[in-house]
Design a protein around this motif. Structure first.
Motif, PDB file in Angstrom:
ATOM      1  N   LYS A 123     -30.688  18.989 -13.243  1.00  0.00           N
ATOM      2  CA  LYS A 123     -30.981  20.379 -12.908  1.00  0.00           C
ATOM      3  C   LYS A 123     -31.676  21.072 -14.071  1.00  0.00           C
ATOM      4  CE  LYS A 123     -27.014  20.960  -9.810  1.00  0.00           C
ATOM      5  NZ  LYS A 123     -25.799  21.745  -9.524  1.00  0.00           N
ATOM      6  N   THR A 124     -32.320  22.186 -13.790  1.00  0.00           N
ATOM      7  CA  THR A 124     -32.906  23.005 -14.851  1.00  0.00           C
ATOM      8  C   THR A 124     -31.912  24.042 -15.362  1.00  0.00           C
ATOM      9  OG1 THR A 124     -33.870  24.495 -13.204  1.00  0.00           O
ATOM     10  CG2 THR A 124     -35.262  22.701 -14.015  1.00  0.00           C
ATOM     11  N   VAL A 125     -31.017  24.518 -14.494  1.00  0.00           N
ATOM     12  CA  VAL A 125     -29.953  25.454 -14.869  1.00  0.00           C
ATOM     13  C   VAL A 125     -28.680  25.012 -14.179  1.00  0.00           C
ATOM     14  CG1 VAL A 125     -29.105  27.836 -14.769  1.00  0.00           C
ATOM     15  CG2 VAL A 125     -31.532  27.406 -15.148  1.00  0.00           C
ATOM     16  N   CYS A 126     -27.572  25.033 -14.910  1.00  0.00           N
ATOM     17  CA  CYS A 126     -26.276  24.657 -14.340  1.00  0.00           C
ATOM     18  C   CYS A 126     -25.236  25.637 -14.852  1.00  0.00           C
ATOM     19  CB  CYS A 126     -25.924  23.223 -14.736  1.00  0.00           C
ATOM     20  SG  CYS A 126     -24.382  22.612 -14.026  1.00  0.00           S
ATOM     21  N   GLU A 127     -24.633  26.409 -13.949  1.00  0.00           N
ATOM     22  CA  GLU A 127     -23.606  27.378 -14.311  1.00  0.00           C
ATOM     23  C   GLU A 127     -22.340  27.117 -13.512  1.00  0.00           C
ATOM     24  OE1 GLU A 127     -24.738  31.447 -13.910  1.00  0.00           O
ATOM     25  OE2 GLU A 127     -26.174  31.395 -15.562  1.00  0.00           O
ATOM     26  N   PHE A 128     -21.198  27.245 -14.180  1.00  0.00           N
ATOM     27  CA  PHE A 128     -19.917  27.148 -13.498  1.00  0.00           C
ATOM     28  C   PHE A 128     -18.875  27.799 -14.395  1.00  0.00           C
ATOM     29  CE2 PHE A 128     -20.760  23.320 -15.865  1.00  0.00           C
ATOM     30  CZ  PHE A 128     -19.611  23.144 -16.610  1.00  0.00           C
ATOM     31  N   CYS A 134     -32.603  18.099 -22.897  1.00  0.00           N
ATOM     32  CA  CYS A 134     -33.568  18.521 -21.893  1.00  0.00           C
ATOM     33  C   CYS A 134     -34.661  17.457 -21.851  1.00  0.00           C
ATOM     34  CB  CYS A 134     -34.159  19.882 -22.243  1.00  0.00           C
ATOM     35  SG  CYS A 134     -32.976  21.241 -22.040  1.00  0.00           S
ATOM     36  N   LEU A 135     -34.635  16.667 -20.785  1.00  0.00           N
ATOM     37  CA  LEU A 135     -35.573  15.563 -20.643  1.00  0.00           C
ATOM     38  C   LEU A 135     -36.824  16.035 -19.915  1.00  0.00           C
ATOM     39  CD1 LEU A 135     -33.146  12.743 -19.449  1.00  0.00           C
ATOM     40  CD2 LEU A 135     -33.852  13.271 -21.790  1.00  0.00           C
ATOM     41  N   PRO A 136     -38.011  15.634 -20.399  1.00  0.00           N
ATOM     42  CA  PRO A 136     -39.240  16.004 -19.693  1.00  0.00           C
ATOM     43  C   PRO A 136     -39.204  15.455 -18.272  1.00  0.00           C
ATOM     44  CG  PRO A 136     -39.715  15.015 -21.839  1.00  0.00           C
ATOM     45  CD  PRO A 136     -38.260  14.779 -21.566  1.00  0.00           C
ATOM     46  N   ALA A 137     -39.392  16.303 -17.294  1.00  0.00           N
ATOM     47  CA  ALA A 137     -39.352  15.847 -15.903  1.00  0.00           C
ATOM     48  C   ALA A 137     -39.902  16.928 -14.992  1.00  0.00           C
ATOM     49  CB  ALA A 137     -37.924  15.499 -15.490  1.00  0.00           C
ATOM     50  N   MET A 138     -40.285  16.511 -13.796  1.00  0.00           N
ATOM     51  CA  MET A 138     -40.638  17.432 -12.732  1.00  0.00           C
ATOM     52  C   MET A 138     -39.409  17.667 -11.877  1.00  0.00           C
ATOM     53  SD  MET A 138     -44.425  15.986 -11.916  1.00  0.00           S
ATOM     54  CE  MET A 138     -44.105  14.449 -12.781  1.00  0.00           C
ATOM     55  N   VAL A 149     -18.302  31.937 -17.908  1.00  0.00           N
ATOM     56  CA  VAL A 149     -19.378  31.104 -17.392  1.00  0.00           C
ATOM     57  C   VAL A 149     -19.849  30.128 -18.466  1.00  0.00           C
ATOM     58  CG1 VAL A 149     -21.699  31.065 -16.403  1.00  0.00           C
ATOM     59  CG2 VAL A 149     -20.121  32.898 -15.792  1.00  0.00           C
ATOM     60  N   HIS A 150     -19.844  28.854 -18.128  1.00  0.00           N
ATOM     61  CA  HIS A 150     -20.399  27.790 -18.978  1.00  0.00           C
ATOM     62  C   HIS A 150     -21.796  27.507 -18.450  1.00  0.00           C
ATOM     63  CE1 HIS A 150     -19.829  24.598 -21.931  1.00  0.00           C
ATOM     64  NE2 HIS A 150     -20.305  23.699 -21.077  1.00  0.00           N
ATOM     65  N   ARG A 151     -22.806  27.707 -19.280  1.00  0.00           N
ATOM     66  CA  ARG A 151     -24.198  27.661 -18.808  1.00  0.00           C
ATOM     67  C   ARG A 151     -25.019  26.658 -19.609  1.00  0.00           C
ATOM     68  NH1 ARG A 151     -29.515  30.213 -19.081  1.00  0.00           N
ATOM     69  NH2 ARG A 151     -30.144  30.886 -16.998  1.00  0.00           N
ATOM     70  N   LEU A 152     -25.593  25.669 -18.916  1.00  0.00           N
ATOM     71  CA  LEU A 152     -26.570  24.760 -19.496  1.00  0.00           C
ATOM     72  C   LEU A 152     -27.918  25.093 -18.880  1.00  0.00           C
ATOM     73  CD1 LEU A 152     -24.643  21.352 -19.047  1.00  0.00           C
ATOM     74  CD2 LEU A 152     -24.156  23.221 -20.634  1.00  0.00           C
ATOM     75  N   SER A 153     -28.973  25.112 -19.669  1.00  0.00           N
ATOM     76  CA  SER A 153     -30.286  25.440 -19.115  1.00  0.00           C
ATOM     77  C   SER A 153     -31.388  24.785 -19.935  1.00  0.00           C
ATOM     78  CB  SER A 153     -30.510  26.956 -19.076  1.00  0.00           C
ATOM     79  OG  SER A 153     -30.569  27.502 -20.379  1.00  0.00           O
TER      80      SER A 153
END
Length: 463
Positions: free
Chosen positions: A89-94, A118-122, A34-38
């Motif tokens: 996205k806040t979390v991206c897994e694949f 991680c860019l400040p955003a809603m 699993v490659h995970r960005l969060s």
């Protein structure tokens, strides 16, 4: 007397808020991993991605030299694929195996490496047939950073939906109509529906994902302002003294303080949690320090000793909880002996939520810790194992996710990284041991970047 107009002050405030960007790197070895960005706060913006090999050391464990010698190997479309899957996205897994469609260098053992901000955003998720409401405060307008319609996650908008409607996680199209309808408006309502965006995957129950920020209204003509424009606005009648004061007010986080008390019962759960930052345990008591706490329906003789404390309680709590965002345990964990027989005891913990970088690296990936020039790493805490069923879970069988009491605090990250400007640590059993055989694990790390002369006292003792 400092002469600074309200307009310029607000402009400086807006621009400084925009600078709250953190950067991360994730590297995952080739295979079904699993490659995970969060992002703990804000949303993902992929800056660079490489699928191939650029040096010989990464993901080389157990591999013969012929599989790691080609360091000029990369798939050109990797970055575009990552941005399409993960931006906004806040979390991206694949799975890193998803990149095996085209092989840039047969015979070479490859890895997937992604640099992202991680860019400040809603961040909003709106289920199909519902309406997304985007809203900014008075004087601000919407700027959409990313919008997608479809499905990339089986756990979003899935309540009472059959598996056939949530299993297709490769269904996503850009939702450009959100940008067209909402950019520059102070509020906006848009329906998540096929009639608005089209149907990217018939038969799948979809949702709309939107990441947006609120810009100060006087900046709306330029999304976003260029670096030169930012500098010019900040220079305009803004003294160095006030600029430094503004930065301090905006960038310095005040640690929150909390206390949790749990009565001594094996069925009770002692839970520490930080909405922002990570847990740092300051004090812990297992015993009794007064007659009132956890006294209901207890006879006086069970409350009489108010100088009852088990030695080493704070060390147990720090090992279990420091550096985590959430920590749950039973009082049984600290009940190593009885400091006052016959007295009804409780567990009380004082902790702060400290600002920190929080990394999660799935098994067979690398945690990359790094600091700005002139700063060095100080690790608050690290843990290898699994304590929930959703982290690093993409396409993994249930049998590899079910043990959520698989957690092993480790000092190895601190030993390897403290005092360095950057550091890479592999999340693997060969580095940390195997706390639960057959379970797909992950490494969690919390750290800060310190100037060497202002390190925490604990680090000064270590060096």
């Amino acid at each position: 007397m400092l002469h600074l107009s309200i307009t310029v002050w607000l402009a400086a405030f807006c621009l400084l808020v925009r600078e709250g960007v953190t950067s991360y790197r994730v590297t995952t070895c080739e295979g079904n991993h699993v490659h995970r960005l969060s992002c703990d706060s804000g949303v993902i913006s992929v800056q660079m991605s490489v699928y191939g090999r650029e040096e010989t050391q990464t993901c080389s464990e157990g591999k013969p030299p012929r599989q790691t010698s080609n360091t000029d190997c990369s798939m050109s479309e990797a970055q575009g694929v990552l941005k399409g899957w993960c931006d906004g996205k806040t979390v991206c897994e694949f799975s890193s195996a998803d990149f095996n469609v085209s092989d840039p260098c047969p015979g070479t053992f490859k890895y997937l490496q992604t640099d992202y901000d991680c860019l400040p955003a809603m961040y909003h998720v709106t289920c199909e047939h519902s309406f997304a409401h985007l809203q900014c405060d008075t004087g601000q307008v919407i700027f959409v950073q990313a919008a997608k319609y479809g499905r990339t996650d089986p756990t979003k908008c899935f309540y009472k939906r059959p598996a056939s409607q949530t299993s297709n996680v490769y269904c996503s199209i850009p939702a450009n109509k959100v940008v067209e309808s909402c950019n520059g408006a102070s509020s906006c309502v848009i329906q998540a529906s096929n009639s608005v965006f089209g149907d990217p995957c018939e038969g799948t129950y979809k949702y709309l994902e939107v990441a947006y920020i609120c810009e100060c209204k006087w900046l709306k003509k330029n999304f976003p302002p260029t670096k030169a424009e930012k500098q010019n606005m900040l220079r305009f009648r803004l003294s160095n003294t006030l600029l430094l004061a503004a930065i301090c007010m905006l960038m310095t986080s005040v640690a929150s303080i909390d206390t949790v008390v749990t009565c001594d019962n094996s069925q009770n759960v002692h839970r520490l949690n930080c909405d922002n930052g990570v847990i740092i345990v300051q004090a812990a008591l297992y015993g009794r320090a007064n007659t009132m706490t956890c006294s209901r329906d207890r006879p006086e003789e069970q409350l009489a000793d108010t100088e009852c404390a088990l030695d080493g309680t704070v060390d147990i709590l720090k090992r279990r909880c420091d550096g985590k965002q959430m920590c749950e345990l039973s009082p049984n964990v600290v009940r190593t002996s009885d400091p006052c027989i016959g007295i009804y005891k409780y567990l009380e913990t004082n902790f702060t939520c400290m600002p920190a970088f929080h990394l999660t690296a799935c098994e067979h990936s690398y945690a990359y810790l790094h600091c700005d020039v002139g700063q060095v790493i100080f690790v608050y805490g690290a843990d290898y194992g699994r304590h929930d069923r959703t982290t690093c879970s993409f396409m993994r069988p249930t049998s590899q996710l079910q043990d959520v009491v698989c957690s092993q605090p480790t000092q190895k990250v601190a030993e390897s990284c403290n005092g360095k400007n950057s550091c890479m640590v592999r999340a693997s059993n060969s580095v940390f041991g195997d706390p639960c055989a057959g379970i797909y694990k992950y490494l969690e790390v919390a750290y800060t970047c310190e100037y060497p002369l202002s390190m925490p006292y604990e680090y000064e003792k270590m060096v």
